[in-house]
Design an enzyme around this catalytic site. Structure first.
Site, PDB file in Angstrom:
ATOM      1  N   LYS A 301       0.784  -1.245   0.000  1.00 15.62           N
ATOM      2  CA  LYS A 301       0.000   0.000   0.000  1.00 15.62           C
ATOM      3  C   LYS A 301       0.816   1.295   0.000  1.00 15.62           C
ATOM      4  CE  LYS A 301      -3.967  -1.878   0.014  1.00 15.62           C
ATOM      5  NZ  LYS A 301      -4.375  -2.114  -1.364  1.00 15.62           N
ATOM      6  N   TYR A 390      -7.259  -5.214  -1.579  1.00 12.10           N
ATOM      7  CA  TYR A 390      -5.962  -5.327  -2.263  1.00 12.10           C
ATOM      8  C   TYR A 390      -5.891  -4.400  -3.479  1.00 12.10           C
ATOM      9  CZ  TYR A 390      -1.530  -7.444  -3.502  1.00 12.10           C
ATOM     10  OH  TYR A 390      -0.192  -7.637  -3.765  1.00 12.10           O
TER      11      TYR A 390
END
Ligand code: FAD
Ligand code: DHB
Length: 395
Positions: A301, A390
């Protein structure tokens, strides 16, 4: 660098992905900026780091005219795999949420960004040391710094701290206003870039009783692998033989049989922690990317948050220069933090589910970890929630 400007609209401290993308987005809006970077250009261009570009980040890059090489040389991945107990669970992003991620190294993206900066003739001052921000609480902040022994001063309207986790800009927000949130994980990742064909077409995140492992890639001849190590491990503790042995042990047999090892081009040890500093702004100073928050790499991330932060900020600055309004800039921190916390949660969840916490976790934790993986294997809804996390939200 020919001549260092004395005045600009926005001073950007740090020329990594956050700083260089912000400068490019501002340029597209007709807003002037100067980037001050501590290291040499070459150093920034050679750092090996992230590999996963979220769906929304890819769209941002394309809209900003930065998608050509990513689309030609990157790889669209429509799913990832979780391995445990000799089993593989596939999370089918496309089937579950209609989105994908792109595997494209941060090193390549950084090249594209520096190319755009050169094309836009945006001043990038590298080797800028001893940066100090003056009058950060007033209407006309200024910056002083040294380059090759010479002192320089730069006046501006706004300052943006994109100087990463070891940066200096966040110290300019008064301590009494700052609240920090932190979680340190009791292990590290040992990462290897290897000139060998990737073991699988998609990423594999493996949970094994001897520790976590991740199989990733950069291209058909370049693999990126990570294994979990102990908190105090150094690179010397992980000679190649030990690394490959650990990786093989942690993968299902059907996968490890296909593993081709090769020369190690780069090896790193990276700690895992989560840390968020709130707020992300003070008067005319704004923070973006790793300067304001760090997540463990398990959810892929960090780079994507750097991208979404600077998209919000560029929009707010553009609105300010168009209308004179401070509304967008005043709500930047709140808007960015809402997204940051979603990523913090996702990264914490994946990290907790996939790593060996021996010493820290008890049997109860281990049963929960196992139950979480079984739930993903059994429930399409659980897999959809993971896919949504995700691939990330739209920016
Ligand atoms: P940085 O990239 O750290 O850039 C900050 C810049 O500021 C640097 O160039 C630095 O030299 C400069 N600087 C520092 N101090 C000063 C100063 N005092 N004055 C001037 N300049 C200064 N993220 C993902 O999204 N997906 C992944 O798959 C992923 N994998 C990762 C794997 C690893 C092994 C690691 C280490 C990270 C990974 N990340 C991943 C995270 C990602 O690399 C970072 O979140 C990203 O680099 C943040 O960009 P940034 O521009 O905010 O900070
Ligand atoms: C890579 C890094 C990550 O942290 C991750 O979660 C997936 C892939 C990589 O470097 O390829």
């Amino acid at each position: 660098m020919s001549e260092i400007p004395k005045r600009t609209q926005v001073t950007i401290i740090g020329g990594g992905p956050a700083g260089s993308l912000l400068a490019h987005l501002l340029h597209l809006e007709g807003i002037e900026s100067v980037i001050l970077e501590l290291r040499t250009r070459q150093h920034v261009l050679e750092r090996v780091r992230a590999g996963v570009i979220e769906h929304g980040s890819a769209e941002v890059l394309r809209e900003a005219g930065l998608g050509n090489r990513m689309d030609q040389e990157g790889f669209i991945h429509e799913g990832v795999n979780l391995a445990f107990d000799e089993r593989l669970i596939r999370i089918d992003f496309m089937g579950l949420v209609g989105k994908y991620v792109i595997i494209y190294g941060q090193t390549e993206l950084q090249k594209d960004l520096y190319q755009a900066i050169e094309t836009g003739i945006i001043p990038l001052v590298d080797e800028a040391v001893g940066i100090e921000i003056h009058d950060v609480g007033g209407d006309r902040p200024s910056i002083s710094f040294l380059r090759q022994g010479n002192r320089h001063a730069l006046d501006c309207d706004f300052v943006v701290g994109c100087d990463g986790v070891h940066g200096i800009t966040r110290d300019y927000i008064p301590k009494s206003l700052v609240q920090s949130f932190e979680r340190t994980y009791p292990f590290v990742w040992v990462g290897v870039l290897s000139s060998s064909p990737p073991v699988a077409d998609e990423l594999i995140y493996a949970n094994h009783e001897t520790g976590f492992a991740l199989c990733s890639m950069r291209n058909k001849q370049l693999s990126r692998y990570y294994v979990q190590g102990s908190a105090d491990d150094q690179i010397e503790d992980w000679p190649d033989d030990r690394f490959w042995e650990a990786l093989k042990t942690r993968l299902p047999q059907g996968v490890s049989e296909r593993l081709v090892t090769g020369p190690t081009i780069e090896k790193l040890v990276t700690p895992l922690h989560s840390w968020v500093a709130e707020p992300m702004s003070f008067r005319r100073l704004f923070l973006a990317g790793d300067a304001a928050h760090v997540v463990p790499p398990t959810g892929a991330k960090g780079l994507n948050l750097a991208i979404s932060d600077v998209v919000y900020l560029a929009e707010a600055l553009a609105d300010h220069y168009r209308t004179g309004s401070m509304t967008g800039l005043d709500s930047y921190s709140k808007a960015a933090l809402a997204r940051v916390w979603r990523a913090v949660r996702f990264s914490w969840w994946m990290t907790t589910m996939m790593h060996d916490f021996s010493g820290m976790a008890d049997d109860f934790d281990r049963r929960l970890q196992r139950t979480e993986l079984e739930y993903l294997a059994a429930s399409e809804n659980a897999r959809r929630a993971m896919a949504e996390g995700y691939v990330g939200p739209s920016v």
